[in-house]
Write a protein that holds these residues in place. Sequence first.
Motif, PDB file in Angstrom:
ATOM      1  N   TYR A 141       0.811  -1.225   0.000  1.00  0.00           N
ATOM      2  CA  TYR A 141       0.000   0.000   0.000  1.00  0.00           C
ATOM      3  C   TYR A 141       0.843   1.274   0.000  1.00  0.00           C
ATOM      4  N   ARG A 142       2.122   1.142   0.329  1.00  0.00           N
ATOM      5  CA  ARG A 142       3.043   2.284   0.355  1.00  0.00           C
ATOM      6  C   ARG A 142       2.695   3.337   1.396  1.00  0.00           C
ATOM      7  N   ALA A 143       1.871   2.993   2.382  1.00  0.00           N
ATOM      8  CA  ALA A 143       1.557   3.877   3.522  1.00  0.00           C
ATOM      9  C   ALA A 143       1.191   5.292   3.075  1.00  0.00           C
ATOM     10  N   GLY A 144       0.313   5.393   2.096  1.00  0.00           N
ATOM     11  CA  GLY A 144      -0.068   6.700   1.548  1.00  0.00           C
ATOM     12  C   GLY A 144      -0.661   7.647   2.571  1.00  0.00           C
ATOM     13  N   GLY A 145      -1.486   7.122   3.470  1.00  0.00           N
ATOM     14  CA  GLY A 145      -2.072   7.967   4.509  1.00  0.00           C
ATOM     15  C   GLY A 145      -1.018   8.532   5.444  1.00  0.00           C
ATOM     16  N   TYR A 146       0.014   7.768   5.700  1.00  0.00           N
ATOM     17  CA  TYR A 146       1.116   8.234   6.552  1.00  0.00           C
ATOM     18  C   TYR A 146       1.858   9.378   5.866  1.00  0.00           C
ATOM     19  N   ARG A 147       2.141   9.199   4.587  1.00  0.00           N
ATOM     20  CA  ARG A 147       2.875  10.231   3.851  1.00  0.00           C
ATOM     21  C   ARG A 147       2.087  11.541   3.819  1.00  0.00           C
ATOM     22  N   ALA A 148       0.770  11.437   3.623  1.00  0.00           N
ATOM     23  CA  ALA A 148      -0.048  12.655   3.587  1.00  0.00           C
ATOM     24  C   ALA A 148      -0.017  13.363   4.942  1.00  0.00           C
ATOM     25  N   LEU A 149      -0.155  12.611   6.020  1.00  0.00           N
ATOM     26  CA  LEU A 149      -0.147  13.228   7.350  1.00  0.00           C
ATOM     27  C   LEU A 149       1.225  13.822   7.661  1.00  0.00           C
ATOM     28  N   LYS A 150       2.278  13.094   7.306  1.00  0.00           N
ATOM     29  CA  LYS A 150       3.637  13.557   7.612  1.00  0.00           C
ATOM     30  C   LYS A 150       4.027  14.785   6.800  1.00  0.00           C
ATOM     31  N   ARG A 151       3.818  14.727   5.487  1.00  0.00           N
ATOM     32  CA  ARG A 151       4.336  15.777   4.609  1.00  0.00           C
ATOM     33  C   ARG A 151       3.340  16.885   4.308  1.00  0.00           C
ATOM     34  N   GLN A 152       2.080  16.502   4.070  1.00  0.00           N
ATOM     35  CA  GLN A 152       1.119  17.479   3.574  1.00  0.00           C
ATOM     36  C   GLN A 152       0.247  18.096   4.656  1.00  0.00           C
ATOM     37  N   ILE A 153       0.336  17.591   5.870  1.00  0.00           N
ATOM     38  CA  ILE A 153      -0.397  18.221   6.974  1.00  0.00           C
ATOM     39  C   ILE A 153       0.602  18.710   8.015  1.00  0.00           C
ATOM     40  N   LEU A 154       1.204  17.784   8.763  1.00  0.00           N
ATOM     41  CA  LEU A 154       2.096  18.186   9.846  1.00  0.00           C
ATOM     42  C   LEU A 154       3.363  18.870   9.322  1.00  0.00           C
ATOM     43  N   GLY A 155       4.015  18.269   8.345  1.00  0.00           N
ATOM     44  CA  GLY A 155       5.226  18.868   7.787  1.00  0.00           C
ATOM     45  C   GLY A 155       4.966  20.196   7.103  1.00  0.00           C
ATOM     46  N   PHE A 156       3.846  20.301   6.418  1.00  0.00           N
ATOM     47  CA  PHE A 156       3.462  21.543   5.736  1.00  0.00           C
ATOM     48  C   PHE A 156       3.374  22.699   6.722  1.00  0.00           C
ATOM     49  N   CYS A 157       2.957  22.393   7.955  1.00  0.00           N
ATOM     50  CA  CYS A 157       2.781  23.424   8.985  1.00  0.00           C
ATOM     51  C   CYS A 157       4.027  23.619   9.833  1.00  0.00           C
ATOM     52  N   GLY A 158       5.065  22.775   9.655  1.00  0.00           N
ATOM     53  CA  GLY A 158       6.321  22.984  10.350  1.00  0.00           C
ATOM     54  C   GLY A 158       6.734  21.919  11.338  1.00  0.00           C
ATOM     55  N   PHE A 159       5.891  20.915  11.603  1.00  0.00           N
ATOM     56  CA  PHE A 159       6.271  19.858  12.545  1.00  0.00           C
ATOM     57  C   PHE A 159       7.444  19.063  11.978  1.00  0.00           C
ATOM     58  N   SER A 160       8.479  18.889  12.806  1.00  0.00           N
ATOM     59  CA  SER A 160       9.636  18.105  12.389  1.00  0.00           C
ATOM     60  C   SER A 160      10.451  17.734  13.627  1.00  0.00           C
ATOM     61  N   PRO A 161      10.869  16.502  13.753  1.00  0.00           N
ATOM     62  CA  PRO A 161      10.523  15.380  12.900  1.00  0.00           C
ATOM     63  C   PRO A 161       9.107  14.882  13.186  1.00  0.00           C
ATOM     64  N   VAL A 162       8.592  14.089  12.259  1.00  0.00           N
ATOM     65  CA  VAL A 162       7.307  13.408  12.424  1.00  0.00           C
ATOM     66  C   VAL A 162       7.600  11.914  12.323  1.00  0.00           C
ATOM     67  N   LYS A 163       7.338  11.186  13.396  1.00  0.00           N
ATOM     68  CA  LYS A 163       7.615   9.752  13.442  1.00  0.00           C
ATOM     69  C   LYS A 163       6.317   8.966  13.539  1.00  0.00           C
ATOM     70  N   PHE A 164       6.350   7.732  13.028  1.00  0.00           N
ATOM     71  CA  PHE A 164       5.199   6.839  13.060  1.00  0.00           C
ATOM     72  C   PHE A 164       5.572   5.524  13.730  1.00  0.00           C
ATOM     73  N   ARG A 165       4.619   4.972  14.458  1.00  0.00           N
ATOM     74  CA  ARG A 165       4.743   3.615  14.990  1.00  0.00           C
ATOM     75  C   ARG A 165       3.409   2.923  14.760  1.00  0.00           C
ATOM     76  N   THR A 166       3.445   1.790  14.058  1.00  0.00           N
ATOM     77  CA  THR A 166       2.229   1.043  13.736  1.00  0.00           C
ATOM     78  C   THR A 166       2.122  -0.183  14.630  1.00  0.00           C
ATOM     79  N   PHE A 167       0.953  -0.364  15.208  1.00  0.00           N
ATOM     80  CA  PHE A 167       0.644  -1.523  16.046  1.00  0.00           C
ATOM     81  C   PHE A 167      -0.343  -2.375  15.260  1.00  0.00           C
ATOM     82  N   ALA A 168       0.143  -3.525  14.757  1.00  0.00           N
ATOM     83  CA  ALA A 168      -0.709  -4.296  13.845  1.00  0.00           C
ATOM     84  C   ALA A 168      -0.221  -5.740  13.739  1.00  0.00           C
ATOM     85  N   PRO A 169      -1.132  -6.616  13.306  1.00  0.00           N
ATOM     86  CA  PRO A 169      -2.574  -6.427  13.151  1.00  0.00           C
ATOM     87  C   PRO A 169      -3.288  -6.544  14.501  1.00  0.00           C
ATOM     88  N   VAL A 170      -4.163  -5.594  14.762  1.00  0.00           N
ATOM     89  CA  VAL A 170      -4.904  -5.564  16.025  1.00  0.00           C
ATOM     90  C   VAL A 170      -5.981  -6.646  16.033  1.00  0.00           C
TER      91      VAL A 170
END
Length: 192
Positions: A141-170
């Motif tokens: 899936y290439r984690a598209g939702g993660y990229r949008a949140l990291k780059r186009q929402i949080l990163g766009f507004c200045g958040f850095s770094p932005v890290k992700f941790r996935t807990f799966a499969p729940v």
Amino acid sequence: MTKRILILIGHPGETSFTASLAQAYAEGARTKGHEVRIMALADMQFDPNLAGGYNSIQALEPGLVTFQEAVTWCNHLAIAHPLWWGMMPAKLKGLFDRAFLPGFAFKYLETSPFPAQLLKGRSAEVLVAADTPVWWLYLVYRAGGYRALKRQILGFCGFSPVKFRTFAPVRGSSLEKRQSWLDEARKLGAKN
């Protein structure tokens, strides 16, 4: 150094495993002496639809004003949310649409195609509960939702770094596995 940490429970329901992850993260952060505020998307009443775009900004409901104040206060934002259809729940996206507005989160500039990032100086960590195996999420899936949140929402507004941790499969996970994930979330909160 003591941090001011805003933890957003990004599940629109009142109870969820993501809320448990957020609480564990808060516990870990508090053990290091950090100031912690927790907000739950489920408790916030607002219209998630930015109906007029940026042409006619809607008046902010009290929950959105409180959220903006908390974002201004924090220097680290932790978001715990489920993965639905490859991305965050619609109400969480609506929160960003309505609260991360021009003049608050970013500012368009006459001299540049890139905006001024008004939330610079803040970091973010996103805890995601998913049913998709992590390897499938990234490789297929290439984690598209993660990229949008990291780059186009949080990163766009200045958040850095932005890290992700996935807990799966729940789905189908054992009580022991979920407890190990909560322990991990607690350790992540203590790392700040």
